[in-house]
Design a protein around this motif. Structure first.
Motif, PDB file in Angstrom:
ATOM      1  N   ARG A  62      -1.522   5.192   1.477  1.00  0.00           N
ATOM      2  CA  ARG A  62      -1.380   3.752   1.250  1.00  0.00           C
ATOM      3  C   ARG A  62      -2.671   3.203   0.648  1.00  0.00           C
ATOM      4  NH1 ARG A  62       0.510   2.065   7.156  1.00  0.00           N
ATOM      5  NH2 ARG A  62      -1.064   3.643   7.599  1.00  0.00           N
ATOM      6  N   LYS A  79      16.373   1.029  10.073  1.00  0.00           N
ATOM      7  CA  LYS A  79      16.074   0.407   8.788  1.00  0.00           C
ATOM      8  C   LYS A  79      16.667   1.143   7.579  1.00  0.00           C
ATOM      9  CE  LYS A  79      11.624  -1.271  10.549  1.00  0.00           C
ATOM     10  NZ  LYS A  79      11.941  -2.620  11.034  1.00  0.00           N
ATOM     11  N   LEU A 110       5.171   7.720   0.644  1.00  0.00           N
ATOM     12  CA  LEU A 110       4.880   7.294   2.015  1.00  0.00           C
ATOM     13  C   LEU A 110       3.596   7.943   2.528  1.00  0.00           C
ATOM     14  CD1 LEU A 110       8.448   7.540   3.621  1.00  0.00           C
ATOM     15  CD2 LEU A 110       7.308   5.499   2.766  1.00  0.00           C
ATOM     16  N   ILE A 167      -3.684   0.883   9.977  1.00  0.00           N
ATOM     17  CA  ILE A 167      -2.358   0.314  10.252  1.00  0.00           C
ATOM     18  C   ILE A 167      -1.389   1.444  10.584  1.00  0.00           C
ATOM     19  CG2 ILE A 167      -0.481  -1.132   9.382  1.00  0.00           C
ATOM     20  CD1 ILE A 167      -2.449  -2.169   7.264  1.00  0.00           C
ATOM     21  N   ASN A 168      -0.827   1.381  11.790  1.00  0.00           N
ATOM     22  CA  ASN A 168       0.148   2.406  12.153  1.00  0.00           C
ATOM     23  C   ASN A 168       1.452   2.163  11.424  1.00  0.00           C
ATOM     24  OD1 ASN A 168      -1.374   3.847  13.939  1.00  0.00           O
ATOM     25  ND2 ASN A 168      -0.887   2.470  15.639  1.00  0.00           N
ATOM     26  N   ASP A 169       2.132   3.206  11.137  1.00  0.00           N
ATOM     27  CA  ASP A 169       3.493   3.053  10.647  1.00  0.00           C
ATOM     28  C   ASP A 169       4.306   4.161  11.286  1.00  0.00           C
ATOM     29  OD1 ASP A 169       4.950   1.625   7.976  1.00  0.00           O
ATOM     30  OD2 ASP A 169       5.924   3.359   8.886  1.00  0.00           O
ATOM     31  N   THR A 170       5.449   3.778  11.815  1.00  0.00           N
ATOM     32  CA  THR A 170       6.236   4.763  12.560  1.00  0.00           C
ATOM     33  C   THR A 170       6.670   5.932  11.681  1.00  0.00           C
ATOM     34  OG1 THR A 170       8.043   5.038  14.121  1.00  0.00           O
ATOM     35  CG2 THR A 170       8.480   3.637  12.224  1.00  0.00           C
ATOM     36  N   LEU A 171       6.735   5.723  10.360  1.00  0.00           N
ATOM     37  CA  LEU A 171       7.173   6.813   9.476  1.00  0.00           C
ATOM     38  C   LEU A 171       6.079   7.860   9.270  1.00  0.00           C
ATOM     39  CD1 LEU A 171       9.132   4.814   6.725  1.00  0.00           C
ATOM     40  CD2 LEU A 171      10.037   5.955   8.752  1.00  0.00           C
ATOM     41  N   ILE A 172       4.830   7.488   9.558  1.00  0.00           N
ATOM     42  CA  ILE A 172       3.729   8.442   9.375  1.00  0.00           C
ATOM     43  C   ILE A 172       3.547   9.223  10.679  1.00  0.00           C
ATOM     44  CG2 ILE A 172       1.288   8.708   8.823  1.00  0.00           C
ATOM     45  CD1 ILE A 172       1.477   6.201   7.133  1.00  0.00           C
ATOM     46  N   LEU A 181       2.932  -4.875   3.396  1.00  0.00           N
ATOM     47  CA  LEU A 181       1.746  -4.988   2.551  1.00  0.00           C
ATOM     48  C   LEU A 181       2.108  -5.651   1.222  1.00  0.00           C
ATOM     49  CD1 LEU A 181      -1.253  -4.115   2.300  1.00  0.00           C
ATOM     50  CD2 LEU A 181      -0.418  -2.106   1.078  1.00  0.00           C
ATOM     51  N   ASP A 193       7.626  -2.312   8.956  1.00  0.00           N
ATOM     52  CA  ASP A 193       7.449  -1.326   7.897  1.00  0.00           C
ATOM     53  C   ASP A 193       6.194  -1.729   7.111  1.00  0.00           C
ATOM     54  OD1 ASP A 193       9.374   0.730   6.078  1.00  0.00           O
ATOM     55  OD2 ASP A 193       7.812  -0.376   4.991  1.00  0.00           O
ATOM     56  N   SER A 194       5.119  -0.967   7.279  1.00  0.00           N
ATOM     57  CA  SER A 194       3.824  -1.391   6.723  1.00  0.00           C
ATOM     58  C   SER A 194       3.826  -1.375   5.194  1.00  0.00           C
ATOM     59  CB  SER A 194       2.712  -0.491   7.250  1.00  0.00           C
ATOM     60  OG  SER A 194       2.868   0.818   6.730  1.00  0.00           O
ATOM     61  N   PHE A 195       4.658  -0.533   4.610  1.00  0.00           N
ATOM     62  CA  PHE A 195       4.695  -0.424   3.147  1.00  0.00           C
ATOM     63  C   PHE A 195       5.257  -1.713   2.555  1.00  0.00           C
ATOM     64  CE2 PHE A 195       5.138   3.655   5.159  1.00  0.00           C
ATOM     65  CZ  PHE A 195       4.155   4.408   4.541  1.00  0.00           C
ATOM     66  N   MET A 235      -6.796   2.238   4.691  1.00  0.00           N
ATOM     67  CA  MET A 235      -5.495   1.821   5.231  1.00  0.00           C
ATOM     68  C   MET A 235      -5.180   2.552   6.531  1.00  0.00           C
ATOM     69  SD  MET A 235      -4.408  -0.409   3.182  1.00  0.00           S
ATOM     70  CE  MET A 235      -2.821  -0.586   4.007  1.00  0.00           C
TER      71      MET A 235
END
Ligand SMILES: Cc1cc2nc3c(=O)[nH]c(=O)nc-3n(C[C@H](O)[C@H](O)[C@H](O)COP(=O)(O)OP(=O)(O)OC[C@H]3O[C@@H](n4cnc5c(N)ncnc54)[C@H](O)[C@@H]3O)c2cc1C
Ligand code: SF4
Ligand code: SF4
Ligand code: FES
Lengths: 277, 342
Positions: B81, A247, B65, A4-9, B118, B113-115, A1
């Protein structure tokens, strides 16, 4: 995984320098483990810093975008994350994500104008980024006035830089003030809002205000009294934040999210919002 | 349109569950219904709706997360993830299907929001028309038709059969896999069923509730309405209304020290809680009135202002049933909306 970038990470940041500014504010220099800037930003934008296990908190990026080597954060000690950071030493890793928020309109609205920066306390942190950006592109802007006040001489942030660099620049005027008389201080004494009125600036300039809510309120009133139009005055808001991207639902004032639609607001736009900040 | 006799419904569930995890409302020992994984012997509930909304499938109450490992001054960020398999949610009501659109606009807008994304991309939704809408239902106020639920596949249940129609590619593929258990049919029975639902809707007590007084741009007019004092007076700030609500999306991010590392997780939060906006230098919503007002202004004014007029309530009625002091969005709409609310 991992693709995939996620701004929260967040990314890893390394604290490379800690400067003691005042009894409760330190300025931290942060780079990535390979010595680069974590990301580009614009003046007024913020970043989420965190100490895993302690928490995450939002801070203004106080260094100018024109600094290509590192980012700086001036952090006031006032809770879990900030207490922890205050005992950190160079070499300590933290996490960083961002940039968040809408910047000051430095490249359009501010261009060609005289600028008046007014800050109180740690409110200088977001302004320092803009001030140094405008000093870097000096020929794009008119006269620059800086009014900065704190409780005492010891509480003035970036004092050395202000005296040695800002105050010696052509076309930059620095006006410092402290709340109460103090031995060894021969500068102005008094609160920022009153000082601004005493200085009596001409009103065909853009003013930028940052500081505690009460200072912003009185200074804005003062500016309006001497004839400033709210459409030429900018300020920043500070509300509790978690996600930084509109969000988590935490930082709204009316239909605006401070993390995403702010933290920079024009005072006439701010007036349209419910008074819940 | 295809149909399956209700006598064969368990075979149908079994067939779906062969390829994907299947979740459907099942009766709990306390008499309420909840989405649970289907297993051999599971019984599909007859209840109108579940106590908890199906938002859990895409935006779980708590979810990890990432994780961190720290060693001396060094930190490692671990992406926790995991790849997901497809899953099917069966029996989602029209209001709850619509709530996914409302959440999508938050979580799937940039930065995505990738979570959530998905989970959303792996979920197949089989919706179900409401044979007996109840007196707490007011989905119609928000333009939702309980007789025409959307989702990947729409379903209608009569006394004897269940009817299916696919709306998306995902839905079509799933229906094709079920072709041995279903047969092609005309829509006579469904048309009849829709008419019955419409007739019930005409008699519901909340059928005339209007949104005219609300919408984007109404902040100035409604924020300082004197009615907020009285409406919020008894609110306990318990947050029940936000937790059962399918469209409430506020969350908190927290760290948990496992002793062996740190897990950063998010969990539902509530704008009704007193520490939600608390800061070092104060709190911008000091009293329950301000928090209460935030919840309803968000649903009826702020959200529509940012989302082309779409309201952030689907009229599911959960908050009407669950609030311990019987306060709810309907009372707010009637009181604040004045004559326009009726
Ligand atoms: C857009 C923005 C820019 C900011 N820029 C700076 C900056 O440049 N320098 C700086 O020192 N601080 C800045 N802050 C404030 C900083 O985020 C808070 O001081 C920090 O979150 C406190 O974290 P903590 O974990 O140390 O405190 P905590 O242990 O979380 O809390 C201590 C107290 O602070 C409260 N608190 C939590 N979040 C905030 C918050 N966002 N603001 C104020 N109080 C909070 C808590 O409710 C509690 O009462 C900024 C905040 C925002 C929203
Ligand atoms: S506010 Fe109440 S009726 Fe509206 S969607 Fe949420 S729980 Fe359902
Ligand atoms: S409105 Fe009712 S359910 Fe919601 S927080 Fe107040 S008391 Fe709890
Ligand atoms: S910080 Fe999450 S919405 Fe602004």
């Amino acid at each position: 995984m991992n693709n995939i970038n996620d701004t929260l990470i967040p990314k890893i940041g390394v604290i490379t320098d800690v400067r003691i500014d005042t009894p409760d504010i330190k300025t931290f220099r942060v780079v990535t483990p390979d010595g680069k800037k974590a990301f580009d930003h614009k003046p007024g934008q913020c970043a989420m810093l965190s100490v895993p296990g302690v928490g995450e908190a939002m801070f203004s990026i106080t260094s100018s975008p024109t600094n290509e080597e590192f980012m700086e954060f001036s952090i006031k000690k006032c809770g879990c994350v900030t207490d922890w950071l205050h005992q950190a030493e160079p070499g300590q890793q933290i996490t960083i994500r961002g940039p968040y928020g809408k910047p000051f309109p430095v490249d359009d609205v501010f261009a060609g104008k005289d600028l008046l920066f007014i800050a109180g306390g740690v409110g200088l942190a977001p302004l320092r980024s803009v001030i140094n950006y405008c000093r870097h592109y000096r020929d794009r802007y008119g006269k620059i006035d800086i009014v900065y006040g704190s409780r005492s001489k010891d509480d003035l942030l970036d004092y050395k830089e202000i005296i040695e660099e800002w105050a010696t620049d052509d076309g930059v005027n620095v006006h410092l003030t402290i709340d109460n008389p103090q031995e060894g201080w021969d500068g102005h004494v008094g609160f920022v809002p009153t000082y601004v009125k005493e200085l009596g600036f001409d009103t065909n300039k853009v003013a930028v205000l940052c500081g505690p809510p009460i200072m912003i309120k009185f200074t804005l009133d003062g500016l309006c009294e001497i004839g400033f139009d709210k459409t030429n005055v900018y300020t920043t808001l500070e509300l509790r934040m978690k996600c930084g991207v509109g969000k988590c639902g935490r930082c709204n004032v009316g239909a605006k999210y401070v993390c995403k639609d702010g933290p920079v607001f024009r005072c006439d736009e701010l007036e349209e919002l419910p008074s819940e900040y | 349109m295809r149909k399956c006799s209700l006598e064969k419904i368990n075979l149908l569930f079994k067939e779906i569950a062969k390829n994907a995890e299947l979740y459907l409302p099942q009766d709990q020992t306390d008499g309420s219904a909840a989405y649970k994984k289907w297993e051999e012997g599971s019984v599909w509930s007859n209840a109108l709706n579940t106590v908890r909304s199906p938002k859990d499938f895409f935006f779980p109450q708590t979810e990890d997360l990432m994780a961190f490992k720290t060693e001396g001054k060094n930190i490692e960020v671990i992406d926790t993830r995991k790849a997901l398999d497809d899953f099917v949610i069966f029996g989602v009501r029209a209001c709850d299907v619509k709530s996914f659109d409302i959440l999508d606009r938050v979580f799937l807008s940039e930065p995505v929001d990738s979570f959530y994304a998905l989970r959303r991309s792996h979920g197949v939704i089989i919706s179900l028309a409401c044979s007996k809408p109840s007196e707490t239902c007011f989905c119609k106020t928000f333009g939702i038709n309980p007789a025409e639920p959307t989702g990947d596949i729409s379903a209608w249940k009569t006394e004897t059969d269940i009817f299916f129609e696919s709306n998306t590619q995902k839905g079509k593929e799933l229906l094709e896999k079920l072709s041995a258990l279903t047969e092609e049919c005309d829509d006579t029975a469904v048309v009849d069923q829709k008419a019955k639902i419409d007739a019930i809707m005409q008699k519901l007590p909340l059928k005339d509730l209007k949104t005219d007084a609300f919408g984007g741009g109404k902040t100035g007019e409604l924020f300082n309405a004197p009615e907020w004092d009285e409406l919020s007076e008894a609110c306990l700030g318990c947050g029940t209304c936000t937790f059962v609500c399918p469209t409430c999306q506020c969350y908190d991010i927290k760290d948990f020290n496992t002793g062996n590392g740190v897990i950063r997780f998010r969990c539902w939060d509530s704008c009704m809680y007193s520490d939600f906006t608390k800061m070092a230098h104060g709190n911008n919503r000091l009293t329950q009135k301000e928090r209460f007002r935030q919840r309803f202004m968000h649903k009826l004014v702020y959200y529509p202002e940012n989302n082309d007029g779409l309201f952030s309530c689907v009229g599911c009625g959960r908050c009407l049933v669950k609030c311990p002091i019987s306060m709810n969005i309907v009372k707010v709409m009637k009181k604040i909306g004045g004559k326009k609310g009726e």
